[in-house]
Design an enzyme around this catalytic site. Structure first.
Site, PDB file in Angstrom:
ATOM      1  N   SER D  13      22.847  45.845  -5.211  1.00 25.65           N
ATOM      2  CA  SER D  13      22.539  44.451  -5.558  1.00 25.65           C
ATOM      3  C   SER D  13      23.796  43.728  -6.025  1.00 25.65           C
ATOM      4  CB  SER D  13      21.485  44.410  -6.669  1.00 25.65           C
ATOM      5  OG  SER D  13      20.300  45.052  -6.251  1.00 25.65           O
ATOM      6  N   ASN D  14      24.624  44.401  -6.833  1.00 20.19           N
ATOM      7  CA  ASN D  14      25.822  43.748  -7.326  1.00 20.19           C
ATOM      8  C   ASN D  14      26.928  43.674  -6.279  1.00 20.19           C
ATOM      9  OD1 ASN D  14      25.552  42.814 -10.117  1.00 20.19           O
ATOM     10  ND2 ASN D  14      24.858  44.922 -10.442  1.00 20.19           N
ATOM     11  N   LYS D 132      17.005  55.676  -7.550  1.00 18.90           N
ATOM     12  CA  LYS D 132      17.711  54.831  -8.509  1.00 18.90           C
ATOM     13  C   LYS D 132      16.681  53.890  -9.098  1.00 18.90           C
ATOM     14  CE  LYS D 132      21.193  51.045  -8.408  1.00 18.90           C
ATOM     15  NZ  LYS D 132      21.194  50.688  -9.815  1.00 18.90           N
ATOM     16  N   SER D 134      16.022  51.017 -11.529  1.00 24.75           N
ATOM     17  CA  SER D 134      16.726  49.992 -12.304  1.00 24.75           C
ATOM     18  C   SER D 134      15.828  49.224 -13.259  1.00 24.75           C
ATOM     19  CB  SER D 134      17.426  49.013 -11.353  1.00 24.75           C
ATOM     20  OG  SER D 134      18.507  49.672 -10.707  1.00 24.75           O
TER      21      SER D 134
END
Lengths: 265, 265, 265, 265
Positions: D13-14, D132, D134
């Protein structure tokens, strides 16, 4: 078949737009462009997450021949999608688009909300002609209409509140249900314009069940199934979308029968 | 001053009901009972968290002279407040209440929602006469109206959607704003009944700003402040409720002036 | 039976406090006061919607003999329950209360949230000794702990996150599940203090299913049912609370058996 | 500079993945593949809305040389993204992917939630190696870990709850903050593994402010700004993402200084 619809939208949410790549998207517009008479408005969905990709898609769609581009709010980075960000985004898109832009707010899919203050600012742009508002929040819709000029076109996009949107001053609608019951949707607009509200409310009550079925309950799969039932070729969905559960299939058939559209074609 | 309002509600949310003890509540009803003419309906709020306490409050209120009891959904134990739980609760209250029961759904305060399926079942009870629906969800309101008999009274309780609620078939309203602009609210009902929708929508646009100010933005404190401005004695709130911020005070005065109610009394 | 619990809470959410009137509440405290040894802390819930009613309840509870009053956030007027409003409310209550105040945040029931900035300001009050934080938001809990002095007592109130709350620095807990498994809860605190985290996490995994069952899934009714199973007299709930569905009863019995508490008494 | 990080993620996402087209995405992976030593794991984000597009992206990424593909939940058609739909989607992707699949749940961006029951079923697939996670919901994380085999790798993706995720049994993390403070993140894992919880909690308190700044508050723009500050070339964001407000810039610099990473490179 000819209907009384003023135009057609391709590559909206129910057109599985987020599941198609650019080449497929272009092919869809080309096919529809050839088949839609020039006296009907052709609107093509071109929203992408990045501003540049949206502009590229709008440019291609205009070249193929859409009259208006429908641009969904970008939505991945929800935490920074403020009104300012939306104004920047849509201004850049409208500056670059060869054809007018129709804003598109659909929080049930995007998880973000295009607020009246942003729409008010964007309505001042010469190349932004209106808004498709698919949320069911009548307070917000009424505020948006009150804050935009008369010439700014607001189209309701939620079948279960279509009559209410028209009461609030919406100019028309872009509805999944109009694919299976086009005349019903046109009738609704006509009834409200003629101030025949009791009949309009009664009509709303008749379409609400199917509107809900083809909306939050089954979505794209439900609409395609419904199209199959009335003689069109809805066809399968693209994964990860799935099929309509048997129960919902039965409800859709019942609602289509109740609306008299099972043999509509 | 005489108004065209059909009746009056005491001990609703804006009457600070949750902040009063039983003796104070009874005293409020007594005072109002003496001063409200018998040709207007007096509705008294009696909702409590426990079924037994609600029945006791309804019995006392009826003895003092209310015509109808307004019963808010219990809401503390949100996780178990299902439609079945609400049906059990309201059935027990309606069985015991000496006067008819008006259901009351106001999710912004309760955090629970009285769904159409529960209202449909409750509408069959001979001592449940209607619903005050203060939520702004028009889809839910329309469904509730469609699922209840014609004689079941549905009253809108959200000023920013009052016109829309009437369009959806609501029979009238119970609105905080009617305390400061009673004739405006009656006008709205009359306009919709007369099918003069364009004027009704215009009137809605005029009252929405004050409706929002006295609703989610300032609540009880705002309504009391507004009453002070037009010649009534709104008075201070009871803590933990506070005062109206200066900015909002200014907006309220502006809206009252715009509505022509500043010297209403 | 003697347990290793440091104290007891009466009139918490699971004590059906919102369903009792003042006389009943006082009677509950009296009964417990007589039976709880003086070497254990007795905490009594006294939260009401109005500041004045809360102060009156705190004063009565202190006179009867509670060591600490547990004060739930007022919550009806959610739209104005800001941090400032909470600070005003709790300051007034703490100024007047004869015994120390334990703040109580439980959003699943109140629909409001006591934020770290408010707790930080309130922790400076000499008569506010701590916080029972029943939300499962570990980020908020950690921030609250970081922003309050070491002597300010923070107690976790969510069984499924009890171990995590202790990791975040909570000093202990007030848990429904400690009524049926007191030693397990004390063991958890001891394990974390002894830095035996692997065992603590394993213990957490064992209690989470029952914690969820007695929390969001069945609430008061579930806890009473569980007490009945292990030899206490949980008894019926007070309406509108209902009974535990058979499926959940079975799950509760299974979890009690798994924890070895079925014959605990 | 060499760090103690076990590997690197690109196109998360980043990494602005949703703003890049396929050719750009491939170029990013190629560049990174050349520069990341073979002893570190290279994970590439390949999630798309359609199953077919995801499989195509995974295939290309594997060919270029990623060790693992990170696959975000599809999320546009939220109303039909059930656990069954996610299982179908990920099973198809994992069946076709030449390299192992790492599931990726990030509700703040997607608006959907990959629940423990779905993860449990997917963990049985030989080509799905982990998750993952988040989200900051520790209850859900703990349940997911409890329901998956020991060899299934769960990585925390929320900096403000990283310590808590490790306490809950997470195996490590994939964090934006590790781009600016890699050793701090490795230290955290080491401290928890060494059962030095007091130090770990203290470290968590130190990184939480920056974690929140680079998370919900400023996102991609904040991370790029932070990278610029410490000697990397973060560069501008791609529109519609914007810039970091001056206030937040100041806070980021202060937090970087507090963590001693301003001159990290």
């Amino acid at each position: 078949m000819r209907t009384r619809l003023a135009g057609i939208v391709v590559l909206g949410s129910n057109g599985e737009a987020p599941l198609l790549d650019d080449a497929e998207s272009d092919a869809v517009i080309e096919t529809v462009r050839v088949n839609v008479p020039r006296d009907r408005t052709l609107i093509g969905g071109v929203g992408r997450e990045s501003t540049a990709a949206t502009i590229a898609a709008a440019t291609r769609a205009a070249r193929i021949g859409v009259d208006i581009v429908l641009v969904r709010t970008p939505s991945f980075y929800k935490n920074v999608m403020t009104s300012d960000a939306f104004v920047r985004y849509y201004t850049a898109v409208a500056d670059a688009s060869p054809v007018p832009v129709l804003l598109y707010n659909v929080s049930m899919f995007t998880g973000v909300n295009l607020m009246p203050d942003a729409v008010e600012r964007l309505a001042a742009h010469a190349n932004i002609m209106g808004l498709k508002e698919s949320n069911a929040d009548l307070v917000q819709l009424a505020e948006t209409i009150a804050r935009t000029p008369d010439g700014f076109v607001v189209l309701g996009g939620s079948a279960p509140t279509f009559y209410h949107a028209l009461c609030a001053g919406a100019d028309g609608g872009v509805l999944a249900i109009s694919s299976v019951g086009p005349d019903i949707c046109v009738d609704m607009v006509d009834l409200v314009r003629a101030q025949r509200h009791a009949e309009a409310l009664e009509l709303q009550r008749r379409i609400t069940p199917l509107g809900r079925l083809l909306g939050a309950m089954t979505g794209v799969a439900g609409l395609k199934y419904a199209l199959d039932q009335i003689g069109y070729a809805g066809g399968p969905t693209r994964p990860p979308l799935g099929t309509v559960p048997p129960d919902a299939q039965k409800q859709i058939r019942e609602q289509l029968a109740a609306l008299g559209t099972l043999a509509a074609k």
